[in-house]
Design an enzyme around this catalytic site. Sequence first.
Site, PDB file in Angstrom:
ATOM      1  N   LYS A  12      35.251  50.680  44.502  1.00  0.00           N
ATOM      2  CA  LYS A  12      34.772  49.714  43.576  1.00  0.00           C
ATOM      3  C   LYS A  12      33.984  48.504  44.259  1.00  0.00           C
ATOM      4  CE  LYS A  12      36.092  51.685  39.612  1.00  0.00           C
ATOM      5  NZ  LYS A  12      35.324  52.112  38.566  1.00  0.00           N
ATOM      6  N   GLU A  28      34.722  44.733  32.438  1.00  0.00           N
ATOM      7  CA  GLU A  28      36.205  45.580  32.044  1.00  0.00           C
ATOM      8  C   GLU A  28      36.683  46.047  33.155  1.00  0.00           C
ATOM      9  OE1 GLU A  28      33.716  48.728  33.513  1.00  0.00           O
ATOM     10  OE2 GLU A  28      33.284  46.890  32.268  1.00  0.00           O
ATOM     11  N   SER A  79      39.129  57.764  46.716  1.00  0.00           N
ATOM     12  CA  SER A  79      38.381  56.454  46.138  1.00  0.00           C
ATOM     13  C   SER A  79      39.253  55.363  46.146  1.00  0.00           C
ATOM     14  CB  SER A  79      37.894  56.799  44.710  1.00  0.00           C
ATOM     15  OG  SER A  79      39.031  57.269  43.867  1.00  0.00           O
TER      16      SER A  79
END
Length: 433
Positions: free
Chosen positions: A108, A130, A399
């Site tokens: 991210k 969010e 990830s």
Amino acid sequence: MAPTAHLDNSSGLSGRAQPDADGFFGTGSSQFGGAFLPPPLVPVMKEIDIEYNKIKQDPEFLRELADLRKRFIGRPSPIYECKNLSDKIGGARIFLKREDLNHTGSHKINHCLGEALLAKRMGKSKLIAETGAGQHGVALATAASLMKMECEIHMGEIDIKKEWPNVRRMQVLGATVVPATEGGKSLKEAVDSAFAAYMGDTENMFFAIGSTVGPHPFPSMVRDFQAIVGYEAKKQFIDLTGDLPDMCLACVGGGCNSLGLFTAFLDDENVKLVGVEPAGRGLDMGEGHHSATLTLGTPAVLHGMKSYVLLNESGDPAAVHSCASGLDYPGVGPQHSWMKDLGRVQYETATDDEVINAFFELSRMEGIIPALESAHGLAYAMKVAKDMSKESKLLVNMSGRGDKDLDYVCDMYGDKFGIGKEGIFFGPPKNDS
């Protein structure tokens, strides 16, 4: 001289993976994306689109981004071969792209830094977003701290309880965490809550959407920031093995980590691309028990985009479930929707039980604790590897790391894997008197 970043302009498939001027991927009945917005947001998104197209060509911006990728995130992330796990399963060799080793613990941070830099260039003072599992929230709070900006993160009440360590991380980094208490109290409601707050002050805020979802230009912009994952992996894999992987796999919720890996391989027809959705408690269990949007969804408009969406009998977004908070979303990115219809990406599912098994197998065979989201791609890789030849090579996007999931996994599934629910007490003896 500082390195220079590259934001790809073609994104594979000979450039056809770029949306048109209105943000649509594909044509006709297989047209997805766009910007379905209330009138006040139309000029706001248009300005973001214009500014993003400027910074894509700005050498100063690209140098700053490349430098932060190297010195702040710690890129390039390595590729690791799971020899113990592969030997146990038999068949294909399983490799991981170790995005879990990035600063903040997931992929991210790749797009959060890019979005924060863009927001700073646009004169914004506050980032809002969010988050589901909290990884996007942590990464954005980190980027906001670095850029000296305010940060507000909206998170479903259920997810706050499941992912409490990430809530604390966001708070320590200086972000305000706002609970989303309506409806299912998870990711969809967090998006709704954040959009409502954003509408109140678009002049000073920048909505840093956390995946390849939402109105144009976010699906392609977030993908471009994430594409570094696949371009690194492609070169690394050739250097390591002398060839490309036979299959690339990644979980799919909104879809940014999977497109981050897949984009570099879209034109390599011999590389099979597999996105893995949450089957949750089982696809046959019905609404509220899975989040398999591409598998069972219908084209519809959600959160400013047209994509596949899980709908209930009333035509509203359906209740969803996944053991992974970052994947319990009734929609999916528009490029994934187009790739499904095009047939370039194969979409499969993994159940909660398969994911938890993969979580423990990787932890105990390789010493790597995966995020439950990432364990979806691994679970499907483990399923198909045993029936493939030993010459076959599978690349899974790892990830994120699973620190955030430990309490939830141990409380819910610990007994099955030899972990007592009461745990071990450290500290002075308890006074029972």
